[in-house]
Enzyme design. Sequence first.
Site, PDB file in Angstrom:
ATOM      1  NE  ARG A 110      40.299  29.165 -53.044  1.00  0.00           N
ATOM      2  CZ  ARG A 110      40.585  29.457 -51.975  1.00  0.00           C
ATOM      3  NH1 ARG A 110      39.824  30.196 -51.055  1.00  0.00           N
ATOM      4  NH2 ARG A 110      41.719  30.275 -51.957  1.00  0.00           N
ATOM      5  CB  SER A 111      41.532  22.084 -51.748  1.00  0.00           C
ATOM      6  OG  SER A 111      42.545  21.131 -50.756  1.00  0.00           O
ATOM      7  CB  SER A 112      42.900  26.432 -48.747  1.00  0.00           C
ATOM      8  OG  SER A 112      43.404  26.161 -49.668  1.00  0.00           O
ATOM      9  CB  ALA A 114      37.315  21.110 -48.307  1.00  0.00           C
ATOM     10  CG  ASP A 128      21.568  20.879 -65.664  1.00  0.00           C
ATOM     11  OD1 ASP A 128      22.630  20.401 -65.325  1.00  0.00           O
ATOM     12  OD2 ASP A 128      20.231  20.532 -65.296  1.00  0.00           O
ATOM     13  CB  VAL A 136      22.185  28.573 -54.790  1.00  0.00           C
ATOM     14  CG1 VAL A 136      21.802  28.072 -53.166  1.00  0.00           C
ATOM     15  CG2 VAL A 136      20.894  29.923 -55.152  1.00  0.00           C
ATOM     16  CD  GLU A 138      23.215  22.674 -52.869  1.00  0.00           C
ATOM     17  OE1 GLU A 138      24.115  21.734 -52.689  1.00  0.00           O
ATOM     18  OE2 GLU A 138      21.487  22.805 -53.429  1.00  0.00           O
ATOM     19  CE1 TYR A 171      17.457  23.859 -64.814  1.00  0.00           C
ATOM     20  CE2 TYR A 171      17.031  26.104 -64.546  1.00  0.00           C
ATOM     21  CZ  TYR A 171      16.756  24.637 -64.220  1.00  0.00           C
ATOM     22  OH  TYR A 171      16.533  24.788 -62.696  1.00  0.00           O
ATOM     23  CD  GLN A 182      19.851  29.679 -58.633  1.00  0.00           C
ATOM     24  OE1 GLN A 182      18.565  29.705 -58.737  1.00  0.00           O
ATOM     25  NE2 GLN A 182      20.813  29.261 -58.437  1.00  0.00           N
TER      26      GLN A 182
END
Length: 193
Positions: A110-112, A114, A128, A136, A138, A171, A182
Amino acid sequence: MRLSDRDIELWIKNKKLVIEPIPNKELIHGVTIDVRLGNEFYTFCNKFNKNIDLSKSRNEISKILKKVMNKKHIIPNDHVFLLKPGMFVLAITLEKIFLPNNLVGWLDGRSSLARLGLMIHATSHRIDPGWGGNIVLEFFNSSNMILSLCPGMLIAAVSFEILSSPSIRPYNIRKNAKYFNQSEVTFSRIDQD
């Protein structure tokens, strides 16, 4: 061609695209669906090893990964996870997403968030065809402030793009589908390459 909000709703309704829990319409905008932060976080415990030597054998890499990737945090919904400046953490989305073999997904921060220094994904923003599970995340805090992250908050958006034809190697049928289905934070499985 990217799916519009109308198409996303239709694909979900017709069960071509599965998202659990089923999102309410307020989470679907233009060409994206907002996803929320889950309550599971993993931090790296690097007091044993400050170096992951990727030139080592699979077995040696596996041993190192078990040492450094082992600090799990479950955050109650009414609490926050404090992401310190320069900290890298794995987290998970609340939603599970299952893509058919003719659709690719794209995860965007989300830009806000970032603009506060929060990076949502290091490199892996493609989802995929045939993939399914909780995404997940990061996280990296590139700011000089502590960021308080609350389970359930809007954390990212996913858009979907129709392929020119269905994938013949989606996948979910690959022999090396290391991250399929997962349901919790999954560490790097580079030792399985």
